[in-house]
Design a protein around this motif. Structure first.
Motif, PDB file in Angstrom:
ATOM      1  N   SER A  69       0.822  -1.212   0.000  1.00  0.00           N
ATOM      2  CA  SER A  69       0.000   0.000   0.000  1.00  0.00           C
ATOM      3  C   SER A  69       0.857   1.265   0.000  1.00  0.00           C
ATOM      4  O   SER A  69       0.422   2.298  -0.501  1.00  0.00           O
ATOM      5  CB  SER A  69      -0.966  -0.006   1.178  1.00  0.00           C
ATOM      6  OG  SER A  69      -0.273   0.008   2.390  1.00  0.00           O
ATOM      7  N   THR A  73       0.247   4.287  -2.608  1.00  0.00           N
ATOM      8  CA  THR A  73      -0.300   5.553  -2.146  1.00  0.00           C
ATOM      9  C   THR A  73       0.759   6.637  -1.950  1.00  0.00           C
ATOM     10  O   THR A  73       0.553   7.765  -2.369  1.00  0.00           O
ATOM     11  CB  THR A  73      -1.054   5.362  -0.820  1.00  0.00           C
ATOM     12  OG1 THR A  73      -0.186   4.786   0.141  1.00  0.00           O
ATOM     13  CG2 THR A  73      -2.271   4.497  -1.015  1.00  0.00           C
ATOM     14  N   TRP A  74       1.862   6.322  -1.337  1.00  0.00           N
ATOM     15  CA  TRP A  74       2.830   7.363  -0.988  1.00  0.00           C
ATOM     16  C   TRP A  74       3.880   7.594  -2.055  1.00  0.00           C
ATOM     17  O   TRP A  74       4.270   8.724  -2.299  1.00  0.00           O
ATOM     18  CB  TRP A  74       3.516   7.034   0.321  1.00  0.00           C
ATOM     19  CG  TRP A  74       2.594   7.041   1.501  1.00  0.00           C
ATOM     20  CD1 TRP A  74       1.295   7.452   1.540  1.00  0.00           C
ATOM     21  CD2 TRP A  74       2.900   6.622   2.821  1.00  0.00           C
ATOM     22  NE1 TRP A  74       0.779   7.294   2.783  1.00  0.00           N
ATOM     23  CE2 TRP A  74       1.745   6.788   3.601  1.00  0.00           C
ATOM     24  CE3 TRP A  74       4.027   6.099   3.416  1.00  0.00           C
ATOM     25  CZ2 TRP A  74       1.697   6.475   4.939  1.00  0.00           C
ATOM     26  CZ3 TRP A  74       3.986   5.783   4.758  1.00  0.00           C
ATOM     27  CH2 TRP A  74       2.829   5.974   5.510  1.00  0.00           C
ATOM     28  N   TYR A  86      -2.517   1.479  -6.457  1.00  0.00           N
ATOM     29  CA  TYR A  86      -3.193   2.768  -6.332  1.00  0.00           C
ATOM     30  C   TYR A  86      -4.667   2.645  -6.717  1.00  0.00           C
ATOM     31  O   TYR A  86      -5.557   3.104  -5.993  1.00  0.00           O
ATOM     32  CB  TYR A  86      -2.487   3.802  -7.217  1.00  0.00           C
ATOM     33  CG  TYR A  86      -3.168   5.143  -7.265  1.00  0.00           C
ATOM     34  CD1 TYR A  86      -2.901   6.098  -6.298  1.00  0.00           C
ATOM     35  CD2 TYR A  86      -4.075   5.467  -8.275  1.00  0.00           C
ATOM     36  CE1 TYR A  86      -3.523   7.340  -6.339  1.00  0.00           C
ATOM     37  CE2 TYR A  86      -4.699   6.699  -8.316  1.00  0.00           C
ATOM     38  CZ  TYR A  86      -4.417   7.625  -7.347  1.00  0.00           C
ATOM     39  OH  TYR A  86      -5.031   8.847  -7.374  1.00  0.00           O
ATOM     40  N   LEU A  89      -6.559   0.478  -4.022  1.00  0.00           N
ATOM     41  CA  LEU A  89      -6.726   1.127  -2.723  1.00  0.00           C
ATOM     42  C   LEU A  89      -7.658   2.327  -2.789  1.00  0.00           C
ATOM     43  O   LEU A  89      -8.533   2.491  -1.939  1.00  0.00           O
ATOM     44  CB  LEU A  89      -5.369   1.540  -2.159  1.00  0.00           C
ATOM     45  CG  LEU A  89      -4.447   0.380  -1.778  1.00  0.00           C
ATOM     46  CD1 LEU A  89      -3.073   0.893  -1.430  1.00  0.00           C
ATOM     47  CD2 LEU A  89      -5.035  -0.416  -0.647  1.00  0.00           C
ATOM     48  N   TYR A  90      -7.468   3.174  -3.783  1.00  0.00           N
ATOM     49  CA  TYR A  90      -8.329   4.346  -3.891  1.00  0.00           C
ATOM     50  C   TYR A  90      -9.730   3.969  -4.355  1.00  0.00           C
ATOM     51  O   TYR A  90     -10.698   4.629  -3.997  1.00  0.00           O
ATOM     52  CB  TYR A  90      -7.713   5.398  -4.817  1.00  0.00           C
ATOM     53  CG  TYR A  90      -6.703   6.264  -4.099  1.00  0.00           C
ATOM     54  CD1 TYR A  90      -7.103   7.387  -3.403  1.00  0.00           C
ATOM     55  CD2 TYR A  90      -5.357   5.927  -4.086  1.00  0.00           C
ATOM     56  CE1 TYR A  90      -6.191   8.171  -2.735  1.00  0.00           C
ATOM     57  CE2 TYR A  90      -4.438   6.699  -3.424  1.00  0.00           C
ATOM     58  CZ  TYR A  90      -4.860   7.829  -2.744  1.00  0.00           C
ATOM     59  OH  TYR A  90      -3.956   8.592  -2.071  1.00  0.00           O
ATOM     60  N   ALA A  97      -7.239   6.009   1.666  1.00  0.00           N
ATOM     61  CA  ALA A  97      -6.133   5.180   1.192  1.00  0.00           C
ATOM     62  C   ALA A  97      -4.766   5.604   1.726  1.00  0.00           C
ATOM     63  O   ALA A  97      -3.951   4.735   2.028  1.00  0.00           O
ATOM     64  CB  ALA A  97      -6.124   5.155  -0.328  1.00  0.00           C
ATOM     65  N   PRO A  98      -4.456   6.887   1.889  1.00  0.00           N
ATOM     66  CA  PRO A  98      -3.124   7.233   2.406  1.00  0.00           C
ATOM     67  C   PRO A  98      -2.856   6.768   3.843  1.00  0.00           C
ATOM     68  O   PRO A  98      -1.702   6.616   4.221  1.00  0.00           O
ATOM     69  CB  PRO A  98      -3.089   8.762   2.324  1.00  0.00           C
ATOM     70  CG  PRO A  98      -4.044   9.098   1.250  1.00  0.00           C
ATOM     71  CD  PRO A  98      -5.133   8.081   1.360  1.00  0.00           C
TER      72      PRO A  98
END
Length: 121
Positions: A69, A73-74, A86, A89-90, A97-98
């Motif tokens: 993740s 995300t990051w 991405y 998760l989103y 998600a973050p």
């Protein structure tokens, strides 16, 4: 009396696929136990935790989900893995998600430290 002929049956555990599966399972357990022992050593968890109560395999899975993740995300990587992570998760959690990597790591460490603690931290 006539003797019965013995037929040789191949056991269900013979072959290459069960051997590969057994090797992968042993490797997973080794990595999980090593990481779990390291986390318990660093966090100074009581040593009286019975080895049968360790949930290191599940915690390792959560730890790996946390790493995955993070890539989605990051990091702003353009690899196939990070783009798919991405999207997943989103698409599943939206703007939450973050913080998913932090949640995955929190629960992984919690399972490494005290898997049967029902009262919380």
């Amino acid at each position: 009396m006539a003797k019965k002929k013995r037929r040789s049956k191949k056991s269900a555990k013979s072959g290459i696929l069960p051997l590969i599966a057994s090797g992968l399972a042993s490797t997973w357990r080794l990595i999980a136990k090593t990481l779990g022992s390291a986390v318990r050593l660093i966090t100074r968890t009581p040593k009286d935790l019975d080895p049968e109560h360790h949930r290191d395999g599940v915690a390792l899975f959560l730890f790996l989900l946390g790493l995955l993740s993070i890539t989605g995300t990051w990091s702003q990587s353009e690899s196939i893995l990070s783009r798919n992570a991405y999207s997943l998760l989103y698409g599943a959690t939206g703007s939450l998600a973050p913080i998913l990597p932090l949640l995955f790591f929190f629960f992984a460490v919690r399972l490494f430290r005290a898997p049967d603690d029902k009262q919380g931290m």
